[in-house]
Design an enzyme around this catalytic site. Sequence first.
Site, short mmCIF file in Angstrom:
data_model
loop_
_atom_site.label_atom_id
_atom_site.label_comp_id
_atom_site.label_asym_id
_atom_site.label_seq_id
_atom_site.Cartn_x
_atom_site.Cartn_y
_atom_site.Cartn_z
N HIS A 100 -0.13 0.86 12.06
CA HIS A 100 -1.04 0.47 10.97
C HIS A 100 -2.38 -0.01 11.54
O HIS A 100 -2.68 0.27 12.71
CB HIS A 100 -0.37 -0.56 10.07
CG HIS A 100 1.07 -0.21 9.77
ND1 HIS A 100 1.41 0.75 8.86
CD2 HIS A 100 2.23 -0.63 10.34
CE1 HIS A 100 2.74 0.88 8.86
NE2 HIS A 100 3.26 0.06 9.74
N GLU A 137 2.02 -7.10 9.36
CA GLU A 137 2.58 -6.26 10.41
C GLU A 137 1.47 -5.76 11.33
O GLU A 137 1.64 -5.70 12.55
CB GLU A 137 3.33 -5.09 9.80
CG GLU A 137 3.96 -4.17 10.83
CD GLU A 137 4.55 -2.91 10.22
OE1 GLU A 137 4.53 -2.77 8.99
OE2 GLU A 137 5.03 -2.06 11.01
N HIS A 192 6.06 -1.58 15.73
CA HIS A 192 6.12 -1.91 14.30
C HIS A 192 7.02 -3.12 14.07
O HIS A 192 7.74 -3.56 14.97
CB HIS A 192 6.70 -0.73 13.49
CG HIS A 192 5.81 0.45 13.42
ND1 HIS A 192 5.06 0.74 12.32
CD2 HIS A 192 5.54 1.42 14.34
CE1 HIS A 192 4.35 1.84 12.54
NE2 HIS A 192 4.62 2.27 13.77
N GLU A 274 10.94 -1.00 15.74
CA GLU A 274 10.81 -1.98 14.65
C GLU A 274 11.37 -3.28 15.22
O GLU A 274 12.58 -3.44 15.41
CB GLU A 274 11.63 -1.54 13.42
CG GLU A 274 11.18 -0.22 12.81
CD GLU A 274 9.95 -0.34 11.90
OE1 GLU A 274 9.42 -1.45 11.77
OE2 GLU A 274 9.55 0.68 11.32
ZN ZN Z 1 5.20 -0.17 10.38
#
Ligand code: ZN
Length: 310
Positions: A100, A137, A192, A274
């Site tokens: 992102h 995030e 992430h 993640e």
């Molecule tokens: Zn993400």
Amino acid sequence: MLVTFAALVPTALAAWLLWQVVSGPGESTPPKVLPAPGQSSTSAAGASDDAKKPSPWPSKSSASPSPSKTATRKPSPSSKPAGGGSGPLKGKVVVIDPGHNPGNFRHTADINRTVNVGNGSKACDTTGTSTNAGYTEAQFTLDVARRMKTVLEQQGATVRLTQNGDRAWGPCVDERARIGNAAKADAVVSVHADGSASGNRGFHVILPASVHAGAADTRPIVASSRDLGERVAGKFLQVTGEPPSNYVGGGTALDTRSDLGGLNLSTVPKVFIECGNMRDSQDAGRLTSGSWRQKAAQGISEGIVSFLRG
Ligand code: ZN
């Protein structure tokens, strides 16, 4: 009884995963191990680093690149790869992809346009999630990526970030893949944190499925990416103590996906991680801690080093 069982399963799997990494499946030599976090001299930033480190966030208005702003910051590695020192990773190129972009919130039209990912189309990029208290995030991924850059450059690697807070939004997922490809990266990790339901917690590493469609052909990188991903998962577990996800991957901390453009379009070994679930209060407590993020960066980096040194 259910509680006991639920508590035991991750422990057993964690032990298994750790054993996998330490022993190495079918390896004749043990993987090289970096110094423990506390031993790695200047890389151990710790919690106090938060106070010393300038926030990666633009303090106001626009996130568009500002020469005066970038001049006062660290040089942008996304335009000028640094490193390439004399450590054990000399000659190795690592691309870190901070998921992102903090500015994506302000550029919805740009990030919502679709891009081709070989077997379909996806949004160019997304805003990502955040903790309930609003720590995003994108802020998390950028911070971990920068910490990883420091760790890996100390090992002699040439490190490039796909974005370093130096662009207003994106890049799109297809461009994120192309950056790794163009750099002829030896390893790429996309960082992430997840946005799942409260109570869902733990980390998982996402591996590329075998995809051969349109511009995507992951067949040459499936095996090497799995190797990279298993090592990253094992070291991340070892260094952070974060449990394998209890909601993805059946406790293996590994998941395989065919719908991520950043993986589908990669021609070099690449995985996503993640690091935890931002919407779970226990995980959020870790993800928002600077000292924990240092461990996260150390763990992921050690996995990369293990992969690159074989
Ligand atoms: Zn993400």
